[in-house]
Scaffold this active site. Structure first.
Site, PDB file in Angstrom:
ATOM      1  N   LYS A  81      -5.522  -2.913  -0.616  1.00 54.48           N
ATOM      2  CA  LYS A  81      -4.156  -3.069  -0.109  1.00 54.48           C
ATOM      3  C   LYS A  81      -4.027  -2.429   1.276  1.00 54.48           C
ATOM      4  O   LYS A  81      -4.520  -1.317   1.506  1.00 54.48           O
ATOM      5  CB  LYS A  81      -3.165  -2.430  -1.096  1.00 54.48           C
ATOM      6  N   SER A 129       6.286  -2.448  -6.935  1.00 53.13           N
ATOM      7  CA  SER A 129       5.359  -3.139  -6.041  1.00 53.13           C
ATOM      8  C   SER A 129       4.091  -3.632  -6.722  1.00 53.13           C
ATOM      9  O   SER A 129       3.388  -4.473  -6.166  1.00 53.13           O
ATOM     10  CB  SER A 129       4.976  -2.219  -4.869  1.00 53.13           C
ATOM     11  N   SER A 157       5.327  -5.005  -3.105  1.00 50.32           N
ATOM     12  CA  SER A 157       4.571  -5.039  -1.867  1.00 50.32           C
ATOM     13  C   SER A 157       3.103  -5.393  -2.052  1.00 50.32           C
ATOM     14  O   SER A 157       2.383  -5.636  -1.079  1.00 50.32           O
ATOM     15  CB  SER A 157       4.670  -3.682  -1.166  1.00 50.32           C
TER      16      SER A 157
END
Length: 477
Positions: free
Chosen positions: A82, A181, A157
């Site tokens: 990520k 997220s 996210s």
């Protein structure tokens, strides 16, 4: 060397791929070649992965792996990291032009642990700017699209990671979760995502390690067994940090359904507005648990929705201000921050010590209330989102079921109960709506019950297998 067709190989779970690699019936080079082919076919449209390493270099890395012992738990598996996390040699932009071009000089702790377990890092997964907002778009790399309908959001996210998993660009991925997220994008992409108990996966040992306990790293995968595999590598205390929990076992034992007690919380007694169809599809998922043999009961709203919201937004803004104020104060970067980032910083800087203390007292009250609930239930269930995936050109939903949203993240309020108390939560696919889009449920447990939640999720997966039964319609790799 492989004993499967090419498409079948990419459909295999990480645990299955790892077994083939270990037995040398599949080479890492072959897996990498297929992975790069799938990325080439899909990533230009979906934009899930960014800052990709050169393909020839990755194939060389895979060949080198094939000539070494296969010892690590994740050895030979490709993974994306990520873009909120440092992976040495890769950019860490966090989706912000203020950080574009910043090359990580060292691995963050969780990346170091994954590399030690043998993963091959292929690139980064796309995020919203500073991971704020559950819609993956930013001015550096652009937007990530939902593979079930590229016209709508994939969530966030950890949106890039979820899309990469759903489309078989990678078999496992890391994510992070402050306000859903890991959970919202898992639900919107028909995969699994786990927010571990806070402290299970240590944060990077830098800056303050005592005060801020809202966000955590965690695993994403297409099965609970793969969640457990990755979490077993990520988890475990770090002696440089004051809080921490032990690791988890990668091997899951499905419990007896008769021993499982589930509490369905729905829309929190009508407090959380929900778009049509979401509660029904999530109730159906709960019925699947009941059909398996679990005892499922309705649970009335156990705590004030307004108190949870006030506590959450205070502590979140306080955290954001402490983390991002330097960028706001720097003339070179202050004008490069999106409005939601500025709003969080300015709101957090306006708080006093009394505001933060009052929010923490509410948080403590909710933790005690939840603890009492878990005397009666193994897990509580909520939807992973209050809306279906929305159009790509929206920044965020301005209303939900006719109720106006007063902030950019109010529509994700359903994720706060787990986040505020630091509770473990597994996002599980719940099925598909009449619109053809996926939705998920959160399986929330007592702090520390990560293993138990994974085992319940594995039992559910055995009887549903949504990621395998209904993948996105994809061209061949």
């Amino acid at each position: 060397m492989a004993q499967h067709g090419d498409a079948d190989i990419l459909d295999l779970d990480a645990t299955e791929l790892r077994a083939l690699l270990k037995a040398r019936t599949l080479s890492s080079e072959e897996l990498m070649r297929l992975t790069l082919g799938r990325i080439a076919a899909l990533n230009g449209t979906l934009n899930a992965l960014v800052s990709l390493k050169d393909g020839d270099a990755l194939l060389a890395e895979a060949r080198a792996f094939d000539n070494t012992p296969h010892d690590g738990a994740l050895a030979g598996l490709p993974i994306c990291i990520k873009d909120m996390v440092n992976a040495k040699g890769f950019p860490t932009t966090k989706g912000s032009p203020a950080l574009a071009g910043t090359i990580a000089q060292a691995d963050d702790l969780i990346v170091a642990r994954m590399r030690a377990a043998g993963v091959i890092v292929i690139g980064k997964s796309n995020v919203p700017e500073f991971a704020l907002g559950s819609h993956t778009f930013n001015p550096v790399f652009g937007a990530t699209r939902n593979p079930y309908d590229p016209r709508v959001s994939c969530g966030g996210s950890s949106g890039g990671a979820a899309v990469a998993l759903a489309t078989r660009m990678v078999p496992i991925a890391d994510g992070s979760d402050m306000m859903g997220s890991l959970r919202n994008p898992a639900g919107w992409n028909n995969v699994y995502g786990m927010r571990p108990s806070w402290g299970r996966v240590p944060a990077e040992p830098a800056g303050d390690t005592f005060l801020h306990s809202l966000s955590t790293e965690g695993p994403m995968a297409r099965s609970p067994a793969d969640l457990a595999l990755l979490l077993s590598v990520m988890a475990g205390p770090d002696p440089r940090q004051p809080f921490g929990l032990g690791g988890v076992d990668a091997d899951l034992t499905c419990p007896s359904p008769d021993d499982i007690r589930i509490g369905w919380m729905g829309d929190w007694g009508g407090a959380f507005p929900m778009e049509d169809g979401i509660l029904q599809i999530c109730e159906t998922a709960c019925r699947r648990l009941a059909e398996i043999g679990a005892r499922v009961e309705d649970v009335a709203a156990p705590f004030s929705r307004d108190a949870l919201w006030d506590s959450w937004t205070t502590l979140r803004s306080w955290k954001m201000a402490s983390t991002l104020s330097a960028l706001r104060e720097d003339p070179a970067t202050r004008d490069q921050l999106k409005p939601e980032v500025v709003w969080e910083i300015e709101r957090g800087r306006a708080l006093g010590a009394g505001d933060v203390h009052a929010a923490s007292v509410i948080r403590s009250d909710w933790f005690r209330t939840a603890a009492d609930l878990f005397d009666r239930y193994d897990a509580l269930v909520l939807p992973t989102a209050q809306v279906w995936p929305f159009p790509m050109d929206w920044n965020w939903p301005r209303s939900v079921a006719g109720v106006e949203m007063d902030t950019y993240h109010r529509w994700m309020e359903v994720t706060i109960p787990a986040s505020l108390a630091g509770l473990p939560a597994v996002a599980m696919p719940a099925g598909f709506g009449a619109n053809g889009l996926p939705m998920g449920i959160q399986l929330i447990g007592r702090k520390g019950s990560d293993q138990r939640l994974l085992e319940i999720a594995a039992l559910y997966h055995r009887h549903t297998r949504w990621p395998q039964e209904r993948p996105p319609h994809l061209p061949p790799a």
